[in-house]
Design an enzyme around this catalytic site. Sequence first.
Site, short mmCIF file in Angstrom:
data_model
loop_
_atom_site.label_atom_id
_atom_site.label_comp_id
_atom_site.label_asym_id
_atom_site.label_seq_id
_atom_site.Cartn_x
_atom_site.Cartn_y
_atom_site.Cartn_z
CB THR A 239 -42.02 54.26 -1.82
OG1 THR A 239 -42.60 53.35 -0.91
CG2 THR A 239 -41.78 53.58 -3.14
N GLY A 269 -45.21 44.93 -0.75
CA GLY A 269 -46.12 45.92 -1.32
C GLY A 269 -46.04 45.92 -2.83
N GLY A 293 -49.85 50.60 -1.52
CA GLY A 293 -49.33 49.54 -2.38
C GLY A 293 -50.36 48.50 -2.75
N1 ASP Z 1 -46.09 51.76 -1.97
C1 ASP Z 1 -45.34 51.45 -0.80
C2 ASP Z 1 -45.77 50.14 -0.25
O1 ASP Z 1 -46.96 49.85 -0.28
C3 ASP Z 1 -45.48 52.45 0.28
C4 ASP Z 1 -45.17 53.85 -0.12
O2 ASP Z 1 -45.22 54.21 -1.27
O3 ASP Z 1 -44.87 54.64 0.76
O4 ASP Z 1 -44.95 49.43 0.28
#
Ligand code: ASP
Length: 403
Positions: A239, A269, A293
Site C-alpha cells: 500500500t 481492505g 486494514g
Molecule cells: N491496509 C492494506 C490493506 O489492509 C494493507 C497495507 O497497508 O499493506 O489492504
Amino acid sequence: MNRRDFLATTALTSAAVATGIVTMAMTEQPATYKRPVIICKATGVQGMDAAYDMLRNGQDTLDAVLHVCKVQEDDPNDDSVGLGGLPNEDGVVELDACCMHGPTRRAGSVGGVRNIKNVGLLAKAVMEHTGHVMLVAEGAERFATAMGFSKENLLTERSRKIWLLWKETHSDKDWWGPGVADPNWKPPVQAPRSRSVPQSGKDLEARIRDLEPVAAELGIEPEFRREAIYRVLFPPTGTIHVSAVNEKGEMSGATTTSGLAWKLAGRLGDSPIIGAGCYTDQDVGSAGATGSGEENIKVAGAHTIVENMRKGMPPKEAGMDALQRIAHNHNNDMAHLRYLDMVYYILRKDGAYAGVALWGGSAEHPRSFAVHDGTKRVEKCAYLFEGTSIDWPPTPRLPETAK
Ligand code: ASP
C-alpha cells in the site's frame, strides 16, 4: 527480523538506493510551514520529485498525488501495489484504490479490480465520469475498459512464483505441491505443520532451508530466492498513501494497494474506503493509512484524524488519538496489539505534517514516512508503542517484552 521489519528494510533500502537519503527524526514543526508539501509512505520516494515539480508548476494536487501512486503501480518490483502485486489465495491480483480531490470536494474509489494496474487513476475516473463514488470487481473493470484503460495480466512471473512457493509450502494437508506419487515425497514430520511464523533465528533458518529446494524447483533465481522465501514466511502488506497541499492550500489524497498477500478472493481492505484508507477535507487537511486494514476500517482512521484536526489537535496528536482508538478496541491488550500494525500519514492545510505508527520499529529499522517540501527526505514516525509488532499468523509464544 519480522515481516514488517523486513519490508520496512527493503522499502527503505530501495528508497535509500534510489535517492541516497537517510531516515531522520521527524522534523520539529515550526510555527509557520512550507507549502507545497507531499507526504507518503517511504516506498513512494521514486515519484516524489516529479510530483513536487508538478505542484510547483501549478498542476492539480490530485494529479501530483496520483503520479506518485502510478510510479509504484507501474513498477513490477513493488509487489504490494499495481503490476506485480502479490495475489490473493487463488493466485489472482486484486487491486483497491481511492482518492479525494479537496478543491471540488469529490471522491472516487475502486475495489477488487483485476487486470488494470493504475487503479489510482481509475478511482479518479469514477470520480470524474460517473455520478457514483465507488465501483468494484467486474463492474469496475468494465468501466475501466470503457474509459480506455488497457487490460493486462498483473501477475508477474516473479509474483506468480512467490505465490506458488507459498501455495506449495504453506500446508502439507492439501493437494498442492508434489503428491504421494512424487519420488521425493516424504510424509509430514508434524501433522499438521504450523503455518505460524517462526520467532527464533534458529527456527527461521530451518524453515528457510525447508523452502530453498522448493524455490529452486520452481525456477526462482538463486539471487532472489531468499527474498522470495521471506515473502512467503512474512507475507507483505504494501500500500501507498499520498497526500499533498500546494502553495494555494489546495489539497488531495490517494491510496492504492494490492491489499494483503494471499487474502481471500473478494476481500476489500481499508484502502478503497473513503474515510479509512484516505480522507481529504479542503477546509482542514488530508490523511491516509497503511497497515492492518481491518483495524483501520473500524476506527475510520483517516476521517477520525481529519476531524481531530478540525477540532484543533495538531497532526501528531490527531494521529495518536486514532491509534489509541485501535488499542482501545482491543482493551489495550498487548497480546492482541502485538499482532497489529498501522501507520498514518497526516497533512494539515497549512503544511504541518506528521507520520504516526502503532509500533516504533527497531533501532535499525524505525517506522518511517517520506516527505517533500522542497527537500525530499524520509523521517521517523512518532509512535504509540516501543518495539516491533509480530506477524500474523501468530505463534503461541509472546516475546518477553509483550508479557
Ligand atoms: N491496509 C492494506 C490493506 O489492509 C494493507 C497495507 O497497508 O499493506 O489492504
